[in-house]
Scaffold this active site. Structure first.
Site: not given
Length: 162
Positions: A27, A36
């Site tokens: 991540e 996102d």
């Protein structure tokens, strides 16, 4: 405490040690909230949900605490649902996967059924089915290169000790 419980406890502890490193590698760390690929507000190392406050800048300490909290949710759920012994790296992979897709998705997955049937390699192969996201722009399910990369990391951990 029995020897078996000691071994299981050590396995869980080792998997918990591996998981934050795996998640941070997958991540990265973002201290400011971003959206996102699916348009979900996200911060730190992939944290989503009510802990994410758009516009807030998070500190490393806050990100570390959120990561521990969210990994803990995944860890407790995985440990409750997996009824057979599995390798440490596979367990870390499952924590990461469940952290990403949620407990409900993992709990109803073919992967979990295969794990509990001791079909570990087949269970790890199921990771490749989870590479899609809902694109709010096209309103379709699409393959995400980022999710595919994540699954490649999780798969490597999943099969490492098989």
């Amino acid at each position: 405490m029995s020897l078996k419980n000691n071994v299981i406890g050590a396995s869980i502890g080792a998997a918990l040690t591996l998981t934050p490193t795996l998640l941070e590698r997958i991540e990265g760390i973002e201290y400011e909230v971003y959206y996102d690929i699916a348009g979900v507000p996200t911060v730190c190392s992939g944290i989503t949900g009510p802990d994410v406050i758009p516009g807030k800048k998070y500190t490393k300490r806050e990100c570390d605490a959120l990561l521990i909290k969210h990994i803990g949710v995944a860890q407790r759920y995985v440990d409750k649902k997996v009824k057979v012994d599995i390798p440490v790296t596979m367990r870390a992979s499952l924590y990461s996967f469940t952290f990403n897709v949620g407990t409900g998705a993992f709990g109803s997955s073919t992967m979990l059924k295969l794990i509990n049937q001791r079909k570990h390699k087949e269970a790890c192969n199921q990771l490749w089915r989870w590479v899609y996201y809902y694109n709010p722009k096209t309103k379709k399910r699409e393959v995400s290169r980022g999710i595919k990369n994540r699954r490649a990391e999780e798969y490597a951990y999943c099969v490492k000790e098989l």
